[in-house]
Design a protein around this motif. Structure first.
Motif, PDB file in Angstrom:
ATOM      1  N   UNK A  74      -4.816   2.306  -8.123  1.00 25.13           N
ATOM      2  CA  UNK A  74      -4.540   3.655  -7.644  1.00 25.13           C
ATOM      3  C   UNK A  74      -3.041   3.930  -7.760  1.00 25.13           C
ATOM      4  N   UNK A  75      -2.702   5.002  -8.467  1.00 22.83           N
ATOM      5  CA  UNK A  75      -1.296   5.411  -8.598  1.00 22.83           C
ATOM      6  C   UNK A  75      -0.962   6.486  -7.562  1.00 22.83           C
ATOM      7  N   UNK A  76       0.260   6.416  -7.025  1.00 23.02           N
ATOM      8  CA  UNK A  76       0.788   7.471  -6.161  1.00 23.02           C
ATOM      9  C   UNK A  76       2.057   7.991  -6.817  1.00 23.02           C
ATOM     10  N   UNK A  77       1.938   9.109  -7.527  1.00 24.53           N
ATOM     11  CA  UNK A  77       3.058   9.612  -8.319  1.00 24.53           C
ATOM     12  C   UNK A  77       4.246  10.006  -7.455  1.00 24.53           C
ATOM     13  N   UNK A  78       3.976  10.539  -6.270  1.00 28.38           N
ATOM     14  CA  UNK A  78       5.065  10.964  -5.389  1.00 28.38           C
ATOM     15  C   UNK A  78       5.980   9.788  -5.039  1.00 28.38           C
ATOM     16  N   UNK A  79       5.396   8.619  -4.841  1.00 28.50           N
ATOM     17  CA  UNK A  79       6.171   7.429  -4.494  1.00 28.50           C
ATOM     18  C   UNK A  79       6.501   6.588  -5.716  1.00 28.50           C
ATOM     19  N   UNK A  80       5.943   6.967  -6.893  1.00 27.76           N
ATOM     20  CA  UNK A  80       6.073   6.152  -8.106  1.00 27.76           C
ATOM     21  C   UNK A  80       5.599   4.736  -7.821  1.00 27.76           C
ATOM     22  N   UNK A  81       4.400   4.652  -7.277  1.00 20.87           N
ATOM     23  CA  UNK A  81       3.874   3.392  -6.772  1.00 20.87           C
ATOM     24  C   UNK A  81       2.471   3.162  -7.312  1.00 20.87           C
ATOM     25  N   UNK A  82       2.069   1.897  -7.418  1.00 18.01           N
ATOM     26  CA  UNK A  82       0.712   1.558  -7.809  1.00 18.01           C
ATOM     27  C   UNK A  82       0.132   0.580  -6.787  1.00 18.01           C
ATOM     28  N   UNK A  83      -1.096   0.825  -6.384  1.00 18.90           N
ATOM     29  CA  UNK A  83      -1.827  -0.073  -5.494  1.00 18.90           C
ATOM     30  C   UNK A  83      -2.965  -0.703  -6.283  1.00 18.90           C
ATOM     31  N   UNK A  84      -3.048  -2.031  -6.241  1.00 14.51           N
ATOM     32  CA  UNK A  84      -4.026  -2.788  -7.013  1.00 14.51           C
ATOM     33  C   UNK A  84      -4.921  -3.555  -6.038  1.00 14.51           C
ATOM     34  N   UNK A  85      -6.226  -3.450  -6.244  1.00 18.24           N
ATOM     35  CA  UNK A  85      -7.184  -4.111  -5.352  1.00 18.24           C
ATOM     36  C   UNK A  85      -7.960  -5.160  -6.138  1.00 18.24           C
ATOM     37  N   UNK A  86      -8.269  -6.286  -5.460  1.00 15.82           N
ATOM     38  CA  UNK A  86      -8.796  -7.456  -6.152  1.00 15.82           C
ATOM     39  C   UNK A  86     -10.176  -7.862  -5.649  1.00 15.82           C
ATOM     40  N   UNK A  87     -10.878  -8.591  -6.503  1.00 15.58           N
ATOM     41  CA  UNK A  87     -12.153  -9.204  -6.143  1.00 15.58           C
ATOM     42  C   UNK A  87     -11.872 -10.371  -5.195  1.00 15.58           C
ATOM     43  N   UNK A  88     -12.483 -10.359  -4.035  1.00 13.99           N
ATOM     44  CA  UNK A  88     -12.209 -11.396  -3.034  1.00 13.99           C
ATOM     45  C   UNK A  88     -13.235 -12.525  -3.071  1.00 13.99           C
ATOM     46  N   UNK A  89     -14.101 -12.551  -4.102  1.00 12.75           N
ATOM     47  CA  UNK A  89     -15.157 -13.564  -4.163  1.00 12.75           C
ATOM     48  C   UNK A  89     -14.825 -14.722  -5.100  1.00 12.75           C
ATOM     49  N   UNK A  90     -13.620 -14.769  -5.634  1.00  7.52           N
ATOM     50  CA  UNK A  90     -13.247 -15.843  -6.547  1.00  7.52           C
ATOM     51  C   UNK A  90     -13.190 -17.183  -5.817  1.00  7.52           C
ATOM     52  N   UNK A  91     -13.620 -18.236  -6.513  1.00  4.62           N
ATOM     53  CA  UNK A  91     -13.646 -19.570  -5.931  1.00  4.62           C
ATOM     54  C   UNK A  91     -12.355 -20.319  -6.260  1.00  4.62           C
ATOM     55  N   UNK A  92     -11.866 -21.086  -5.275  1.00  2.00           N
ATOM     56  CA  UNK A  92     -10.649 -21.882  -5.464  1.00  2.00           C
ATOM     57  C   UNK A  92     -10.936 -23.339  -5.105  1.00  2.00           C
ATOM     58  N   UNK A 205      -5.037  -6.855  -1.713  1.00  2.62           N
ATOM     59  CA  UNK A 205      -4.326  -5.617  -2.045  1.00  2.62           C
ATOM     60  C   UNK A 205      -2.881  -5.955  -2.411  1.00  2.62           C
ATOM     61  N   UNK A 206      -2.434  -5.423  -3.546  1.00  2.00           N
ATOM     62  CA  UNK A 206      -1.038  -5.535  -3.973  1.00  2.00           C
ATOM     63  C   UNK A 206      -0.505  -4.144  -4.254  1.00  2.00           C
ATOM     64  N   UNK A 207       0.685  -3.827  -3.734  1.00  2.00           N
ATOM     65  CA  UNK A 207       1.348  -2.562  -4.031  1.00  2.00           C
ATOM     66  C   UNK A 207       2.758  -2.814  -4.512  1.00  2.00           C
ATOM     67  N   UNK A 208       3.189  -2.091  -5.553  1.00  2.00           N
ATOM     68  CA  UNK A 208       4.555  -2.256  -6.051  1.00  2.00           C
ATOM     69  C   UNK A 208       5.016  -1.012  -6.799  1.00  2.00           C
ATOM     70  N   UNK A 209       6.334  -0.841  -6.850  1.00  2.00           N
ATOM     71  CA  UNK A 209       6.919   0.310  -7.536  1.00  2.00           C
ATOM     72  C   UNK A 209       6.779   0.147  -9.037  1.00  2.00           C
ATOM     73  N   UNK A 210       6.596   1.276  -9.717  1.00  2.00           N
ATOM     74  CA  UNK A 210       6.355   1.249 -11.153  1.00  2.00           C
ATOM     75  C   UNK A 210       7.638   1.201 -11.973  1.00  2.00           C
ATOM     76  N   UNK A 211       8.736   1.715 -11.427  1.00  2.00           N
ATOM     77  CA  UNK A 211       9.974   1.783 -12.203  1.00  2.00           C
ATOM     78  C   UNK A 211      10.451   0.397 -12.628  1.00  2.00           C
ATOM     79  N   UNK A 212      10.177  -0.606 -11.810  1.00  2.00           N
ATOM     80  CA  UNK A 212      10.580  -1.972 -12.158  1.00  2.00           C
ATOM     81  C   UNK A 212       9.878  -2.420 -13.440  1.00  2.00           C
ATOM     82  N   UNK A 213       8.585  -2.117 -13.564  1.00  2.00           N
ATOM     83  CA  UNK A 213       7.847  -2.511 -14.759  1.00  2.00           C
ATOM     84  C   UNK A 213       8.307  -1.729 -15.982  1.00  2.00           C
TER      85      UNK A 213
END
Length: 389
Positions: A74-92, A205-213
Motif C-alpha cells: 500500500x502506497x501513501x503518496x502524501x507521506x511518500x511511504x509504502x506499507x508492505x504486509x507479509x505472509x505469517x505462515x512461513x516455517x522457520x 508489517x514493514x513501512x518505509x519511505x520511498x525516496x531512499x529507494x
C-alpha cells in the motif's frame, strides 16, 4: 553488461545442476546441494553464510528476508511511504548449529564473535521449544466482561483478553504519531511489526519511505513496487563489518525478547523506547557513500504468558550532519555531473591537445570515465537488485 549477466546466469544454472544426476525425464537428487548456505531461523531472520564468508565480493544489499512472501503493498503518496504486509505462515528452523559451525570454521575473529552470539540465542530458543509450559487455559471473554478498568501494560496478556488485533491497534497509534513527527523532516525512517507465536515472532508489517529507494537504488516507481513485492530491501551496507554488527545487534535483541529476564523487557512495554545507535556507511548503486547514524527503538506491545510477544521496531536513519541521506546522495550526484560537464567543456580549450595540458587533466578524465561507465556495472548492489527485477 548483457554478456556479463548471461554468463552469471549460466554459472548459477551449472552450480544448481552439480548435485543432480541426469535421467531420461529430468534430474534426480543424488547428493546434498550446499552451494547456497542461507538459513531462515526462529525470530524471522535469515543468516546468509555465503555473504558473510565472501569478503572479496560482499553484496551490500540486505533484504527484509530471502524466504518471506509479500501479500500486499500500500502506497501513501502524501507521506511518500509504502506499507508492505507479509505472509505469517512461513516455517522457520530452530536449530542454528549448522550456521554456527560454518562461522566458526572460517577462523575469522569477527565471525567467531557472531557465532558466540548465535550460540547464546540458540540456547535460549531451544530452551523455549523444549520446556513444558503448565498454564491453565482461561476464557479470555469472561475476564474481559468482568474487567472494568483499562488494561495496564503488564496486563496485556491472553488471560485479560489480549490478542494480536489489540497489539495492532496500539502499534497503529504509535505509527500515526511517528508519521506526524517526521512529516516535515526529510530524514528516512521505517518500522516493522512482529506478531508473536508460541515459540517465535513473525514479521507482519514493514513501512518505509520511498525516496531512499529512489535515490540509493536509482529505481523507477514501477521497479520499486515490483522489487518490494518480490524482495523488499531494508538497507545497503558498504562494509562487511557493519553488516556483521547489524546481525549481532539483531540477535542480541531477539535473545533479550525471548529470554526470561522480564525486568529488561518490562522497560520496553511502557512505550517506544530507545534501543541502540550505530554509525554506518550506506552505498548507492553508483558507488556514492553516505555516513549515517542508525537509531532503533522498540515497543513490546503485549505481555503474553505462553507465547512470544508482539513487537514494534522503529528505525531512524540520520546523517552525520544536517542534511538528509537522500539530499547528500543527490548533491554528490549533481557534483559528478558538473565535473563531467567541465571536462567536456575543457575540450574546447585551444590548448587542449598540448602535451602539458593533457598531462594535467589526464588523471581526472580517466577517473570520470571510469565512474561514468563502470561504477554501476561493477556494483554488487546493482547486480543484486537487477536479479530481482
Amino acid at each position: 553488461m548483457d554478456t556479463q549477466l548471461l554468463e552469471k546466469k549460466r554459472r548459477i544454472k551449472k552450480n544448481q545442476k552439480q548435485g543432480f544426476k541426469k535421467v531420461k525425464y529430468g534430474y534426480i537428487l543424488f547428493q546434498n546441494v550446499d552451494q547456497i548456505k542461507v538459513f531462515y531461523v526462529v525470530g524471522d531472520i535469515d543468516i546468509d553464510v555465503d555473504q558473510l564468508l565472501n569478503r572479496d565480493f560482499f553484496n551490500a544489499c540486505v533484504s527484509i528476508n530471502q524466504f518471506i512472501k509479500v501479500t500486499s503493498l500500500v502506497r501513501t503518496n502524501e507521506l511518500d511511504f509504502v506499507d508492505i504486509f507479509f505472509d505469517t505462515q512461513m516455517q522457520r528452523q530452530g536449530d542454528l548449529s549448522a550456521p554456527i559451525r560454518m562461522l566458526r570454521d572460517s577462523r575469522q575473529s569477527d565471525l567467531n564473535d557472531l557465532a558466540n552470539v548465535l550460540e547464546e540465542y540458540h540456547q535460549t530458543i531451544q530452551k523455549k521449544i523444549i520446556e513444558s509450559l503448565d498454564v491453565k487455559n482461561m476464557k479470555s471473554g469472561q475476564l474481559q466482561n468482568d474487567y472494568q478498568e483499562p488494561i495496564s501494560e503488564l496486563d496485556c496478556d491472553e488471560f485479560h483478553g489480549w490478542n494480536f488485533e489489540k497489539s495492532l491497534e496500539k502499534a497503529k497509534k504509535v505509527i500515526n504519531d511517528l508519521h506526524i513527527e517526521m512529516k516535515n523532516q526529510s530524514h528516512h525512517y521505517s518500522y516493522m511489526l512482529f506478531k508473536g507465536t508460541k515459540y517465535d515472532q513473525v514479521k507482519y508489517w514493514l513501512g518505509q519511505k520511498l525516496d531512499y529507494q529512489r535515490q540509493f537504488y536509482c529505481l523507477s516507481e514501477n521497479q520499486i513496487d515490483f522489487l518490494n513485492m518480490r524482495k523488499p530491501l531494508i538497507f545497503n551496507y558498504k562494509h562487511l563489518s557493519q553488516y556483521i554488527q547489524y546481525l549481532t545487534n539483531r540477535f542480541k535483541r531477539l535473545n533479550m525478547i525471548f529470554s526470561q529476564d522480564k525486568s529488561v523487557r518490562n522497560h520496553f512495554r511502557k512505550g517506544l523506547a530507545f534501543l541502540f545507535e550505530s554509525q554506518i556507511d550506506a552505498i548507492s548503486v553508483d558507488n556514492l557513500i553516505v555516513k549515517l547514524r542508525f537509531q532503533e527503538y522498540m515497543y513490546i506491545l503485549s505481555n503474553y504468558k505462553n507465547q512470544q510477544d508482539d513487537v514494534l521496531l522503529v528505525q531512524k536513519i540520520l546523517p552525520i550532519g544536517n542534511q538528509s541521506a537522500t539530499d547528500i546522495v543527490k548533491a554528490q550526484r549533481n557534483l559528478k555531473m558538473q565535473l563531467n560537464e567541465k571536462e567536456q567543456n575543457s575540450k574546447k580549450n585551444p590548448y587542449y591537445g598540448g602535451q602539458i595540458y593533457t598531462d594535467i587533466i589526464y588523471e581526472a578524465q580517466s577517473e570520470i570515465f571510469k565512474e561514468k561507465f563502470y561504477s554501476i556495472v561493477d556494483s554488487n548492489v546493482y547486480h543484486s537488485i537487477l536479479e530481482n527485477l
